[in-house]
Design a protein around this motif. Structure first.
Motif, PDB file in Angstrom:
ATOM      1  N   ALA B 312       0.817  -1.221   0.000  1.00 55.56           N
ATOM      2  CA  ALA B 312       0.000   0.000   0.000  1.00 55.56           C
ATOM      3  C   ALA B 312       0.845   1.263   0.000  1.00 55.56           C
ATOM      4  O   ALA B 312       0.338   2.355   0.206  1.00 55.56           O
ATOM      5  CB  ALA B 312      -0.945   0.004   1.196  1.00 55.56           C
ATOM      6  N   PRO B 380      -4.311  -6.680  -4.859  1.00 54.71           N
ATOM      7  CA  PRO B 380      -5.421  -5.786  -4.493  1.00 54.71           C
ATOM      8  C   PRO B 380      -6.077  -6.172  -3.161  1.00 54.71           C
ATOM      9  O   PRO B 380      -6.482  -5.300  -2.392  1.00 54.71           O
ATOM     10  CB  PRO B 380      -6.422  -5.947  -5.646  1.00 54.71           C
ATOM     11  N   PHE B 381      -6.142  -7.470  -2.893  1.00 49.34           N
ATOM     12  CA  PHE B 381      -6.722  -7.875  -1.606  1.00 49.34           C
ATOM     13  C   PHE B 381      -5.857  -7.362  -0.462  1.00 49.34           C
ATOM     14  O   PHE B 381      -6.359  -6.839   0.530  1.00 49.34           O
ATOM     15  CB  PHE B 381      -6.860  -9.397  -1.537  1.00 49.34           C
ATOM     16  N   ASP B 382      -4.533  -7.497  -0.620  1.00 49.64           N
ATOM     17  CA  ASP B 382      -3.629  -6.982   0.412  1.00 49.64           C
ATOM     18  C   ASP B 382      -3.837  -5.482   0.587  1.00 49.64           C
ATOM     19  O   ASP B 382      -3.919  -4.976   1.707  1.00 49.64           O
ATOM     20  CB  ASP B 382      -2.177  -7.268   0.021  1.00 49.64           C
ATOM     21  N   GLN B 383      -3.934  -4.767  -0.527  1.00 45.60           N
ATOM     22  CA  GLN B 383      -4.078  -3.310  -0.437  1.00 45.60           C
ATOM     23  C   GLN B 383      -5.379  -2.924   0.272  1.00 45.60           C
ATOM     24  O   GLN B 383      -5.466  -1.880   0.902  1.00 45.60           O
ATOM     25  CB  GLN B 383      -4.040  -2.706  -1.847  1.00 45.60           C
ATOM     26  N   GLN B 384      -6.374  -3.781   0.168  1.00 51.78           N
ATOM     27  CA  GLN B 384      -7.631  -3.517   0.855  1.00 51.78           C
ATOM     28  C   GLN B 384      -7.532  -3.889   2.342  1.00 51.78           C
ATOM     29  O   GLN B 384      -7.945  -3.145   3.210  1.00 51.78           O
ATOM     30  CB  GLN B 384      -8.763  -4.318   0.176  1.00 51.78           C
ATOM     31  N   ILE B 385      -6.950  -5.049   2.620  1.00 52.95           N
ATOM     32  CA  ILE B 385      -7.085  -5.647   3.953  1.00 52.95           C
ATOM     33  C   ILE B 385      -5.876  -5.387   4.852  1.00 52.95           C
ATOM     34  O   ILE B 385      -5.960  -5.520   6.066  1.00 52.95           O
ATOM     35  CB  ILE B 385      -7.346  -7.169   3.792  1.00 52.95           C
ATOM     36  N   THR B 386      -4.720  -5.025   4.271  1.00 56.90           N
ATOM     37  CA  THR B 386      -3.543  -4.825   5.116  1.00 56.90           C
ATOM     38  C   THR B 386      -3.814  -3.756   6.171  1.00 56.90           C
ATOM     39  O   THR B 386      -4.600  -2.840   5.955  1.00 56.90           O
ATOM     40  CB  THR B 386      -2.312  -4.443   4.267  1.00 56.90           C
TER      41      THR B 386
END
Lengths: 328, 629
Positions: B312, B380-386
Motif C-alpha cells: 500500500a 489488491p486484496f492486500d491493499q484492501q485488507i492490510t
C-alpha cells in the motif's frame, strides 16, 4: 469428529456474518467497481481456502480415527515410495498449478485498483493526513475543508494523498483499496461511487496516540446536490458575529482557519464546520452539546490531540457555539 | 553387565564434567543443557509478560468506547507485546530447545563454542531486562514492533521510548548472532560419526536454516536501528524527507529483516513438528529429505518476499507483481512439509498423547494461517485488507498457530527428557482443549473484524460498525486461552517435583536425545553414539554397540571436555574437539556490554566510553586462557 464440528461451525458462522452485515466500513459491501473487484477476488480465494482447510482437517480427523499404535513398538521404518509421490504431488505440484492460476487472476485484477493517472479522473482532491485529522482541498473549486469529502456519484475522482507529518493511510473500504500517505511521495487512489451514500473511512497506518480517532466520511451525492454543496463551501464565512470576536480573542484562530477571519493550519479548517456530520475526525457527533464539551475539555475526549482547553467564560462559550454552528 | 573398565570410564567422565552446585557454578556454567533450560524459563517468563499485555489490550477492546486503558498505555502495550513475542519469547524459546536438544540429537557433548553459548544467554537476559526497564521510566517503546519512521523520529516521539527499542534490539542482536553462529558450527561439525547430511534430524535442519536466516537478516535490522539512533541522537537524516532522507528506507530495511524473521520464528517450530510426528506416528518420516530441502528452501525464498508488507506504499505494480509471485512460491515448501507430516501420520499407527495433540492442532491452525497468507500475496486484496484486524488474525494463526502450538508440543514432548518426569496427561489434555478453543475464539473473529473494516492498532472503536460482538468474543477467547496456558504452567511446576518417573525414553523416540538417560548426565553420552540411519534410536543394535564401546573405553573421550569433530558432509571423524569448562567471562562481557548500552541510553558519553574500555578488557580476559588449558 469434534474438530470437524468446530471447523464447520466456524466456517458457517463466517459465511452468515460476512454476507449478512452491511456497515460503514465493510470491505464486503463494495459500492464501486474497484472495491467490487477486490470483493470478488476475496470470495474466490475464500472458497479455495475453505476447500484446502477442509481437506487438511479431514486428513487430520482420519489420522485421529486410524487404528492406534503402541509407544513401545515401531510400526515401519524407511520410505514409502507411494506416499512420497503423494507428498510431492499434493504438497508441491497441485499448489504450483493452483497458485499459478491464482497469480494470473490476481494480475488481471490489479488494474482495477491501480493508482490513477490524472487523465483517468474527472476531478482531483488533495487530502493531507495530519495528526489526527484530514485536511481536504479541492484545487479547481478552491475549497478547503476537513474530515469530510464530498464527491459526485459516478464520477472518477482522483484523491492525491499526502501527509504533513507521519505516515497515514487513506482508506475508504467500500470504495477502494487503501493508499499510504508518505512524506515526499505523490500517492493517489481513485474514488468512484456508484450510488449516493455516506462511506466511512479511517486511517489505516498507525500514526500515534489518536490513530484510533482519525476517521472521515466520503459523501457521494448526485451531481446537482454536489454542485450545491460546492457553492455553499465557496461562500465566505460570516466574520461579524459576536462569536467570531470570541473566536479571535480566545485564540482559536492560532490553529484554525475560518476563511476571512484567521489562517491557522495546526487544526482543521472550520470555515464551514457547522455543515459537517462529526467533529474531531469522526470522534464525536457534530451537535451543540458535544461541541461545547469538546471546546471545554478536548483532552478528555481525544487524549493527546493538539488542542488545548482555552479559558472561555460561560457567555463566551454560548456565543462561540452559536457562531460555529452557524458556519454551514 | 557393566565391567570395571566401563565403570572407571564413567567415573572419569563424571569427575571431568561434573559442576559443583553453587552460586559460582550458576554464574559460570557453560553446560548447554543448563543454558538451554535457562533460555526456556526466561523466555517463558517473557511469554507470560506478553500474555498479560495482550489480556490488558483485550480487556480494553472488549466493548466499544471503553476506558480501561488510555491511548498512551495501549500503544506501549501493543508495541511491547509484539516486540516481546517476536524477540524475547518465540526465538529464544526455540533457541532454548535448540540449545538443549541439538547437541543431544547429533550425539555431541556440548555446543561448538560453549562460552559463546553462555554469552548469548546472558546478553539475551540483559537486553530483555533493558527493554522492560523502560516501563519503570514510563517510556516503553510505543511505535509498534515495526517502529515506522517518521513517527519514531525524535520530532514525533521525543521520549526515550524509541531509544530503548533501538538500543535494546541492537543489544539483543549480538546475542542472536553469536547463537546462530554457534548452532551452524555445531550442526555441521560436531555430529556423531555416521550422521551424514541426509541423516541430520529435521529439528537440527530447522535450527541450521534459522541460524542461516538470522545471520543474513539481522544486519538489516541493526543498520535500521543504528541509522535511527544516529538520527535521534546526532541529527543524521536517513529517514527524514525534509533533509533528503526517505521514510520508506526504514520500511525496506525493517522488512528485509522482518519477513525472514517470520521464518526464523517458524522454521525451528516446524522442526519440533517434524521431530514429534514420526514418534507418535510410529514410523519413519516420509520424504525426510524433501522436508529438509523444504526447510532450507523456505529460509532462502523468505529473503525475497519482503515488499508484500509494503503493497500500500505506492511502489510500482511491476515491483508488486514480482513480490506477489515470490510470496506464492514460498507456499510450496510449506505444502511439502504439511503433506509430509500428514502422509507420515496416515501411513503410521498414531498414538495420541498431549505433545501430538498440539501437533494436530498446529496443522489445522497453521493451514488456516497459510491460506490467508496466500491471500496477502494477491495484491489488491492486500491493499484492501492490510493493516486491518484480518492481518492480526492471519499472523496469529501463523505465529501462534505455527510456532506457539509446536512450542507447547515441545514442552510436553521434552519435559520428561529435561526433568526425568512425566507431565500429568489428564491436565495436559484439558489444557490443550482450552488452549485450542481459546486460541480460535480469540483470533478467528479477528478475520471478520478486518473484513468489516476495523483497523489494527486502535485503542478504541465506536459502536455501530458491527465490531462489538466479535471483539467481545475475542476477549472471551483470550481469557480462555490464558486459562489453558495457566493449566500447562501448573502442570509443569507440579510435575517437576511430583510427576511420574519417565524412564529414559518414555515415547519410544527415534532421535538420539533419547539414547541417554533422562535427564542426561553432564557429558550427555558415555560413549559417543555411532549412527547408521535417520532414526538412530530405533536402531537397537547400534545403541547396544554404544554400551559395548563404553565397556572397552572406546569413543568415551575421557581426556577432558572432549567431543568428536566430524566432516560436515559424511560425518567422518576428523578430530577430537576440545571444549572449555566453566568461565566467568561470558557473564562479565555481557555485563560490560550492558554498561555500554545503559550509558548510551542515558546519553552519558564518558561512561559509554569507559564501557567500551571495559568491553575490551572482558574480551581480552576471555582470550587469556585458551579452552582446555
Amino acid at each position: 469428529m469434534r474438530r470437524v464440528a468446530v471447523a464447520g461451525g466456524l466456517a458457517g458462522v463466517c459465511m452468515l456474518v460476512l454476507s449478512g452485515c452491511s456497515d460503514d466500513q465493510n470491505t464486503l459491501a463494495p459500492h464501486s467497481s474497484a472495491a467490487r473487484s477486490i470483493t470478488t477476488l476475496w470470495w474466490v480465494m475464500f472458497i479455495g481456502s475453505t476447500i484446502v482447510v477442509m481437506v487438511v482437517t479431514l486428513l487430520v480427523v482420519l489420522a485421529v480415527l486410524k487404528r492406534r499404535g503402541r509407544l513401545d513398538r515401531v510400526e515401519s521404518r524407511g520410505e514409502s515410495p507411494g506416499a512420497r509421490n503423494v507428498v510431492l504431488i499434493s504438497g508441491a505440484l497441485v499448489p504450483a498449478v493452483v497458485l499459478t492460476a491464482l497469480f494470473i487472476y490476481v494480475l488481471t485484477t490489479v488494474p482495477a485498483t491501480a493508482e490513477p493517472k490524472p487523465k483517468d479522473a474527472k476531478m482531483e482532491i488533495d487530502v493531507t493526513g495530519k495528526q489526527w485529522f484530514w485536511a481536504v482541498r479541492y484545487p479547481a473549486q478552491r475549497i478547503k475543508t476537513a474530515n469530510e469529502i464530498h464527491i459526485p456519484v459516478g464520477v472518477p475522482v482522483r484523491i492525491r494523498a499526502h501527509t504533513d507529518d507521519v505516515i497515514h493511510s487513506f482508506w475508504v473500504p467500500e470504495l477502494n483499496r487503501k493508499i499510504d500517505m508518505i512524506p515526499g511521495y505523490d500517492n493517489s487512489v481513485l474514488l468512484e461511487a456508484d450510488r449516493a451514500g455516506v462511506y466511512r473511512g479511517q486511517c489505516a497506518e498507525f500514526c500515534g496516540l489518536q490513530h484510533a480517532n482519525m476517521a472521515f466520511y466520503v459523501v457521494a451525492q448526485p451531481r446537482a446536490a454536489f454542485n450545491r454543496w460546492v457553492a455553499r463551501e465557496q461562500r465566505p464565512a460570516d466574520t461579524t458575529a459576536a462569536g467570531a470576536k470570541v473566536f479571535t480573542q480566545v485564540g482559536c484562530g492560532g490553529c484554525h482557519t475560518i476563511s476571512g477571519l484567521s489562517n491557522g493550519t495546526i487544526g482543521p479548517d472550520l470555515t464551514h464546520v457547522g455543515g459537517r456530520m462529526t467533529l474531531a475526525a469522526g470522534t464525536i457527533p457534530n451537535a451543540k452539546g458535544w461541541l461545547g464539551g469538546w471546546i471545554l475539555d478536548p483532552q478528555h475526549i481525544k487524549p493527546g490531540n493538539k488542542m488545548p482547553a482555552l479559558p472561555v467564560s460561560g457567555s463566551q462559550l454560548q456565543q462561540l457555539l452559536s457562531y460555529l454552528e452557524s458556519l454551514k | 553387565m557393566s565391567t570395571a573398565v566401563g565403570r572407571e570410564e564413567l567415573h572419569r567422565l563424571e569427575s571431568i564434567w561434573a559442576e559443583k552446585p553453587g552460586l559460582r557454578t550458576f554464574l559460570t556454567t557453560v553446560d548447554h543443557k543448563k543454558i538451554g533450560t535457562r533460555y526456556l524459563v526466561t523466555s517463558f517468563a517473557f511469554f507470560v509478560a506478553a500474555g498479560l499485555e495482550a489480556l490488558s489490550m483485550r480487556t480494553q477492546l472488549a466493548v466499544p468506547d471503553a476506558g480501561a486503558i488510555g491511548p498512551k498505555a495501549y500503544d506501549e502495550l501493543f508495541s511491547m507485546h509484539g516486540t516481546t513475542m517476536i524477540f524475547l519469547f518465540v526465538t529464544p524459546m526455540l533457541n532454548g530447545f535448540g540449545n538443549y536438544m541439538v547437541p543431544l540429537q547429533i550425539g555431541a557433548r556440548d555446543m561448538a563454542f560453549p562460552r559463546m553459548n553462555a554469552l548469548s544467554y546472558w546478553i539475551y537476559l540483559a537486553s530483555g531486562i533493558f527493554l522492560y526497564s523502560s516501563f519503570l521510566l514510563g517510556s516503553a517503546p510505543n511505535d509498534g514492533w515495526f517502529n515506522y519512521t517518521p513517527l519514531a523520529e525524535k520530532a514525533f516521539t521525543p521520549g526515550l521510548n524509541i531509544d530503548f527499542y533501538n538500543l535494546g534490539l541492537l543489544f539483543l542482536t549480538v546475542s542472536s548472532t553469536v547463537g546462530a553462529t554457534n548452532f551452524l558450527v555445531t550442526i555441521f561439525k560436531l555430529r556423531a560419526p555416521g550422521m551424514s547430511l541426509n541423516r541430520i534430524p529435521l529439528f537440527c535442519w530447522a535450527m541450521a536454516a534459522q541460524s542461516f536466516s538470522l545471520i543474513f537478516a539481522l544486519p538489516a535490522l541493526s543498520v535500521a536501528n543504528i541509522f535511527l539512533e544516529l538520527e535521534r541522537r546526532f541529527d543524521f537524516h536517513f529517514f527524514d524527507r525534509a533533509h533528503g532522507g526517505d521514510a520508506l528506507l526504514w520500511q525496506h530495511l525493517f522488512w528485509i529483516f522482518g519477513h525472514p524473521d517470520v521464518y526464523i520464528i517458524f522454521l525451528p517450530a516446524v522442526g519440533i513438528v517434524s521431530t514429534v510426528v514420526p514418534v507418535f506416528a510410529r514410523r519413519s518420516m516420509i520424504a525426510h529429505d524433501w522436508l529438509a530441502l523444504a526447510t532450507m528452501a523456505t529460509a532462502f525464498i523468505g529473503f525475497g518476499v519482503w515488499v508484500h508488507h509494503m503493497f500500500a506504499t505506492g511502489l510500482s505494480n511491476v515491483t508488486y507483481a514480482f513480490y506477489s509471485a515470490a510470496s506464492m512460491v514460498i507456499v510450496i515448501p510449506s505444502g511439502v512439509q504439511i503433506f509430509g507430516w500428514l502422509a507420515t501420520v496416515l501411513k503410521g499407527r498414531p498414538v495420541i498423547r498431549s505433545p501430538f495433540l498440539y501437533i494436530l492442532g498446529f496443522i489445522v491452525t497453521f493451514v488456516i494461517g497459510g491460506v490467508t497468507g496466500v491471500m496477502f500475496a494477491a495484491i489488491p486484496f492486500d491493499q484492501q485488507i492490510t493493516d486491518s484486524y484480518f492481518v492480526v488474525a492471519h499472523f496469529h494463526y501463523v505465529l501462534f498457530g505455527g510456532a506457539v502450538f509446536p512450542i507447547f508440543a515441545g514442552i510436553h514432548y521434552w519435559f520428561p527428557k529435561i526433568t526425568g518426569r512425566m507431565l500429568d496427561e489428564r491436565l495436559a489434555t484439558w489444557s490443550f482443549w482450552l488452549f485450542f478453543v481459546g486460541f480460535n475464539l480469540t483470533f478467528f473473529p479477528m478475520h471478520i473484524l478486518g473484513l468489516l473494516g476495523e483497523p489494527r492498532r486502535v485503542y478504541t472503536y465506536h459502536p455501530g460498525f458491527g465490531w462489538g460482538l466479535w471483539n467481545l468474543l475475542s476477549t472471551i477467547g483470550s481469557f480462555t486461552l490464558a486459562v489453558g496456558i495457566l493449566g500447562t504452567v501448573v502442570n509443569v511446576i507440579w510435575s517437576r517435583s511430583s510427576g511420574a518417573a519417565a524412564g529414559d525414553d518414555p515415547w519410544g523416540a527415534n532421535t538420539l536425545e533419547w539414547a541417554t538417560s533422562s535427564p542426561p548426565p553432564e557429558y550427555n553420552f558415555p560413549s559417543i553414539p555411532v549412527v547408521h540411519s535417520v532414526d538412530p534410536n530405533w536402531d537397537v543394535d547400534d545403541r547396544r554397540d554404544d554400551a559395548r564401546r563404553l565397556e572397552h573405553a572406546e569413543l568415551t573421550l575421557s581426556g577432558g571436555h572432549e567431543t568428536i569433530g566430524t566432516d560436515w558432509l559424511d560425518a567422518d571423524i576428523e578430530e577430537i574437539h576440545e571444549g572449555p569448562s566453566e568461565s566467568p567471562w561470558p557473564l562479565l562481557l555481557a555485563l560490560t556490554l550492558s554498561w555500554f548500552f545503559v550509558a548510551f541510553l542515558a546519553g552519558h558519553w564518558v561512561l559509554a566510553g569507559i564501557g567500551v574500555g571495559l568491553i575490551a578488557v572482558a574480551v581480552g580476559g576471555w582470550h587469556l586462557k585458551e579452552p582446555g588449558e
